[in-house]
Motif scaffolding. Sequence first.
Motif, short mmCIF file in Angstrom:
data_model
loop_
_atom_site.label_atom_id
_atom_site.label_comp_id
_atom_site.label_asym_id
_atom_site.label_seq_id
_atom_site.Cartn_x
_atom_site.Cartn_y
_atom_site.Cartn_z
N ILE A 37 0.70 -1.12 -0.71
CA ILE A 37 0.06 0.30 0.00
C ILE A 37 0.92 1.54 -0.11
O ILE A 37 0.92 2.22 -0.45
CB ILE A 37 -0.69 -0.36 1.27
N PHE A 38 1.86 1.03 0.34
CA PHE A 38 3.10 2.78 0.91
C PHE A 38 3.80 2.78 -0.54
O PHE A 38 3.74 4.08 -0.87
CB PHE A 38 3.38 1.91 2.32
N ILE A 39 4.11 1.26 -0.81
CA ILE A 39 4.50 1.10 -2.31
C ILE A 39 3.52 2.08 -3.90
O ILE A 39 3.51 2.98 -4.29
CB ILE A 39 5.26 0.15 -3.08
N GLU A 40 2.26 1.53 -3.69
CA GLU A 40 1.99 2.24 -4.69
C GLU A 40 1.41 3.20 -4.27
O GLU A 40 0.72 4.48 -5.65
CB GLU A 40 0.34 1.03 -3.96
N ALA A 41 1.62 3.49 -3.37
CA ALA A 41 1.11 5.54 -2.70
C ALA A 41 2.32 6.24 -3.11
O ALA A 41 2.33 7.50 -3.08
CB ALA A 41 0.54 5.79 -1.03
N GLY A 42 3.59 5.55 -3.74
CA GLY A 42 4.65 6.39 -4.67
C GLY A 42 5.75 6.27 -2.70
O GLY A 42 6.68 7.01 -3.08
N GLY A 43 5.09 5.48 -1.66
CA GLY A 43 6.22 5.84 -0.23
C GLY A 43 7.26 4.73 -1.15
O GLY A 43 8.06 3.98 -1.79
N GLU A 44 8.91 6.03 -0.57
CA GLU A 44 10.47 4.98 -0.81
C GLU A 44 10.38 5.03 0.38
O GLU A 44 9.65 5.23 2.02
CB GLU A 44 11.14 6.25 -1.91
N LEU A 45 11.66 4.26 0.99
CA LEU A 45 12.35 4.04 2.05
C LEU A 45 11.57 4.09 3.33
O LEU A 45 11.33 4.48 4.73
CB LEU A 45 12.56 5.40 2.22
N VAL A 46 10.70 2.45 3.19
CA VAL A 46 9.83 1.65 3.43
C VAL A 46 10.20 1.30 4.68
O VAL A 46 11.68 0.84 4.17
CB VAL A 46 8.46 1.19 3.15
#
Length: 134
Positions: A37-46
């Motif tokens: 979900i975080f990656i799909e939202a454009g998240g990086e450095l998770v």
Amino acid sequence: MPQHACEMFAHFVYGPDLSYHELLEREESFKTLAHGIFIEAGGELVNFEPTGDTLHAQCALPAYGEDLFRAICRGLLPQMDAQMEGRLLFVSKSLDQIHLYTLSDGAFQESTLGPLPSGPLGEALRRGENRQPV
């Protein structure tokens, strides 16, 4: 070099009735889904950091906006069981806006701290004229 407009900090608490084995199993499953979900939202450095019966998460996001934050919350809610609760804090890079989302019982609540108002009130607040003696 990527530009990040926002940092997200998350804190999830699992229900007290889970056994140690159930908690580990649930945590691995939830981390995988939340990461997506975080990656799909454009998240990086998770990053995820489990501590006892809680899970902390952090990531950088390319944009700052309520629609994005609500989409993340809507994505996470179906992955959370009835005893699980979460809080997500979104902080703008300039530190002038903060959004806090509380997730529980299949819904989320939103709180916002925004920039100071313009005009005389905003100027007074910027000068610290609202400070009270300690």
